[in-house]
Design a protein around this motif. Structure first.
Motif, short mmCIF file in Angstrom:
data_model
loop_
_atom_site.label_atom_id
_atom_site.label_comp_id
_atom_site.label_asym_id
_atom_site.label_seq_id
_atom_site.Cartn_x
_atom_site.Cartn_y
_atom_site.Cartn_z
N THR A 74 -3.74 3.78 -10.08
CA THR A 74 -4.09 2.77 -8.69
C THR A 74 -4.53 1.87 -9.10
O THR A 74 -6.04 2.04 -8.97
CB THR A 74 -3.46 3.78 -7.10
N ILE A 75 -3.92 0.79 -8.67
CA ILE A 75 -5.20 -0.26 -9.49
C ILE A 75 -5.16 -1.73 -8.32
O ILE A 75 -4.04 -2.11 -7.66
CB ILE A 75 -4.95 -0.97 -11.29
N GLY A 76 -6.65 -1.93 -8.28
CA GLY A 76 -6.26 -3.12 -6.83
C GLY A 76 -7.28 -4.33 -7.49
O GLY A 76 -8.26 -4.39 -8.83
N VAL A 77 -6.62 -5.47 -7.28
CA VAL A 77 -7.67 -6.86 -7.46
C VAL A 77 -8.70 -7.17 -6.16
O VAL A 77 -8.07 -7.58 -5.64
CB VAL A 77 -6.42 -7.63 -7.83
N PRO A 78 -9.62 -7.24 -6.10
CA PRO A 78 -10.49 -7.43 -5.51
C PRO A 78 -9.97 -9.27 -5.00
O PRO A 78 -9.96 -9.80 -5.85
CB PRO A 78 -11.81 -7.46 -6.13
N GLY A 79 -10.80 -9.31 -3.71
CA GLY A 79 -10.27 -10.59 -2.88
C GLY A 79 -12.08 -11.06 -2.22
O GLY A 79 -12.57 -10.16 -1.84
N PRO A 80 -11.54 -12.19 -1.35
CA PRO A 80 -12.73 -12.18 -0.64
C PRO A 80 -13.34 -10.70 0.39
O PRO A 80 -12.08 -10.37 0.58
CB PRO A 80 -12.44 -12.90 0.35
N ALA A 81 -13.88 -10.64 0.21
CA ALA A 81 -14.64 -9.89 1.72
C ALA A 81 -14.66 -9.88 2.94
O ALA A 81 -13.73 -8.50 4.45
CB ALA A 81 -16.14 -9.44 1.71
N LEU A 126 0.70 -1.30 -0.21
CA LEU A 126 -0.33 0.11 -0.13
C LEU A 126 1.03 1.55 0.28
O LEU A 126 0.17 2.29 -0.07
CB LEU A 126 -0.83 -0.12 1.11
N VAL A 127 2.08 1.37 0.54
CA VAL A 127 2.86 1.82 0.40
C VAL A 127 3.22 2.84 -1.21
O VAL A 127 3.43 3.91 -1.14
CB VAL A 127 3.85 2.12 1.19
N THR A 128 3.79 1.46 -1.82
CA THR A 128 3.95 1.49 -2.77
C THR A 128 2.38 2.77 -3.97
O THR A 128 2.61 2.93 -4.84
CB THR A 128 4.11 0.03 -4.39
N ALA A 129 1.10 1.89 -3.39
CA ALA A 129 -0.03 2.43 -4.17
C ALA A 129 -0.03 3.74 -4.21
O ALA A 129 -0.52 4.88 -4.58
CB ALA A 129 -0.95 1.27 -3.54
N ARG A 130 0.16 4.62 -2.60
CA ARG A 130 0.06 5.42 -2.02
C ARG A 130 1.13 6.78 -2.88
O ARG A 130 0.93 7.87 -2.76
CB ARG A 130 -0.18 5.83 -0.89
N SER A 131 2.66 5.89 -3.11
CA SER A 131 3.59 6.61 -4.07
C SER A 131 2.83 6.58 -5.47
O SER A 131 3.18 8.21 -5.68
CB SER A 131 4.91 5.57 -3.88
N ALA A 132 2.29 5.41 -5.34
CA ALA A 132 1.73 5.75 -7.06
C ALA A 132 0.90 7.25 -6.82
O ALA A 132 1.05 7.63 -8.44
CB ALA A 132 1.34 4.59 -7.41
N GLN A 133 0.45 7.60 -6.42
CA GLN A 133 -0.79 8.35 -6.12
C GLN A 133 0.25 9.47 -6.09
O GLN A 133 -0.94 10.77 -6.98
CB GLN A 133 -2.05 8.05 -5.15
N ARG A 134 0.79 9.68 -5.13
CA ARG A 134 0.70 11.18 -4.82
C ARG A 134 1.74 11.35 -6.65
O ARG A 134 1.39 12.16 -6.64
CB ARG A 134 2.26 10.25 -4.23
N LEU A 135 2.29 10.44 -7.52
CA LEU A 135 3.02 11.16 -8.23
C LEU A 135 2.19 10.91 -9.78
O LEU A 135 2.86 11.38 -11.20
CB LEU A 135 4.03 9.69 -8.59
N GLY A 136 1.42 10.54 -9.57
CA GLY A 136 -0.01 10.97 -10.30
C GLY A 136 -0.06 9.38 -11.10
O GLY A 136 -0.39 9.88 -12.57
N ARG A 137 0.25 8.77 -10.73
CA ARG A 137 0.35 7.92 -11.62
C ARG A 137 -1.17 6.46 -11.44
O ARG A 137 -1.66 7.08 -10.64
CB ARG A 137 1.33 6.54 -11.52
N LEU A 144 -7.84 0.53 -0.71
CA LEU A 144 -7.99 1.29 -1.52
C LEU A 144 -8.59 1.01 -2.85
O LEU A 144 -8.86 2.17 -3.09
CB LEU A 144 -6.65 0.63 -2.21
N LEU A 145 -9.87 0.43 -3.39
CA LEU A 145 -10.76 0.55 -4.36
C LEU A 145 -11.94 1.63 -3.65
O LEU A 145 -12.34 1.94 -4.27
CB LEU A 145 -11.13 -0.94 -4.54
N ARG A 146 -11.74 1.83 -2.12
CA ARG A 146 -12.88 2.09 -1.82
C ARG A 146 -12.20 3.69 -2.11
O ARG A 146 -13.98 4.96 -2.56
CB ARG A 146 -12.93 2.34 -0.90
N GLY A 147 -10.73 4.24 -2.25
CA GLY A 147 -10.60 5.79 -2.68
C GLY A 147 -10.63 5.38 -4.11
O GLY A 147 -11.16 5.71 -4.95
#
Length: 376
Positions: free
Chosen positions: A250-257, A237-248, A268-271
């Protein structure tokens, strides 16, 4: 090269000094006792002492160059032809340089790359999805980037290699250090078929903070970051948040709730994260115009091919029993002659059958033995 021995990755204060003074002058100030180092903004005696202790071990960068050359590597720094300029988006936190192993061109590969990251202790589902994404992206001409760790990282790398695709690993240790040891074969294959790189000089060992700081390089290097499985406190998630800050992307694969390993991905997907289920959807998101995922739809049933009036006549027949043509016409809202013509058409298609003077649905067996409506 000397500065990679002296400064820790991601040191923004040191990055500012490097930007303002240049590498040669910064090394001179950190290694001489003329008082010039104390003039650097934010420099303290304690900090300077630490830098000079490290500088004593960095007096011969030629040794590091020889060590990396011995394993088929090289050093790439800003200004070099092979330098990926997207790393400059990190500002003063960008890498001083990168130690690289592999024959391919780092800049060219990074131009069309996607990060696939996730939990080390992933589930079989997570490993399958990572490998599926890795192979699918590689087959579409994308370079798969990850951190060579156990779990999702390793599965993504293997997926790309399995189809003869391109993959890169960003390490939190020297490129001549095999970590984790269990991935010795995988890292060796990537050094031969792909690229491995690190901000750290040859021989340096990984630490917890270096793993976290390594993630910003993965995020900046690629067009987007896909997180397969991650808990709330996952480094992915640190990688994903860094990607968000850099304008890249940010993608997620869902799993069981109910899975804790997917909880971080779902947050991440809720954001701002975008949900994907396969490589074609990732390529559509990060790719160029025309990189479209196939349209998603359920199977086409025989009754879907009927025109609107014929479908209405079919719907006019009761679930059980037979009715005459006039009743069908009244329910369908058409004339008796038209209803009769449509019923004969449905009869030829096997949807209905005659029963005396009436019409009924053709019984269609199901798993529980009940008859269902024709075409359903």
């Amino acid at each position: 090269m000397a500065l990679t021995r002296i400064l820790e990755p991601g040191d923004e204060r040191a990055g500012r000094w490097l930007r303002e003074t240049g590498p040669v002058e910064l090394v001179r100030r950190l290694t001489t006792a003329d008082g010039s180092a104390e003039q650097l903004p934010g420099m303290t005696a304690v900090r300077l002492g630490g830098y000079r202790l490290r500088a004593a071990a960095a007096a011969e960068p030629e040794r590091d160059l020889a060590a990396v050359a011995a394993v088929g590597g090289r050093f790439v720094c800003p200004g070099d032809r092979e330098w990926p300029t997207q790393l400059d988006d990190l500002g003063d936190a960008r890498p001083i340089g990168l130690w690289v192993r592999g024959r391919s061109d780092l800049r060219l590969w990074a131009l069309r790359s996607v990060a696939v990251v996730g939990a080390r202790a992933c589930t079989p589902y997570g490993a399958h999805m990572a490998a599926h994404l890795g192979s699918g992206l590689a087959e579409r001409g994308w370079v798969v980037v990850s951190g060579a760790a156990f779990g999702v990282d390793g599965s993504a790398h293997r997926g790309a290699l399995a189809v003869g695709g391109a993959t890169m690993a960003v390490l939190a240790c020297g490129v001549d250090v095999t970590y984790p040891r269990g991935h010795a074969e995988l890292i060796g294959r990537m050094a031969e078929q792909g690229l491995i790189m690190s901000e750290l000089p040859p021989g340096d060992h990984p630490t917890r903070s270096r793993f976290i700081l390594r993630n910003r390089v993965i995020a900046a290097l690629t067009r987007g970051t896909v997180v397969v499985e991650a808990e709330y406190r996952s480094g992915s998630l640190v990688t994903a948040r860094s990607a968000q800050r850099l304008g890249r992307f940010t993608i997620g694969v869902p799993g069981p709730a109910t899975s804790g390993l997917s909880a971080g991905v779902h947050e991440l997907l809720r954001g701002e994260g975008v949900l994907v289920t396969d490589a074609s959807e990732v390529a559509e998101l990060v790719g160029d115009i025309g990189d479209l995922a196939p349209a998603r739809r359920g199977p086409v049933l025989p009754r879907d091919l009927l025109d609107a009036v014929t479908a209405r006549v079919l719907e006019a027949l009761p679930y059980r029993g037979a009715v005459d043509g006039r009743e069908v016409a009244r329910t369908a809202g058409i004339t008796a002659d038209e209803a009769l013509g449509r019923l004969y058409e449905l009869h030829s298609l096997g949807f209905v059958e005659r029963e005396g003077d009436g019409w009924r649905l053709t019984p269609r067996p199901t798993c529980n033995g009940d008859a269902r409506r024709g075409g359903t």
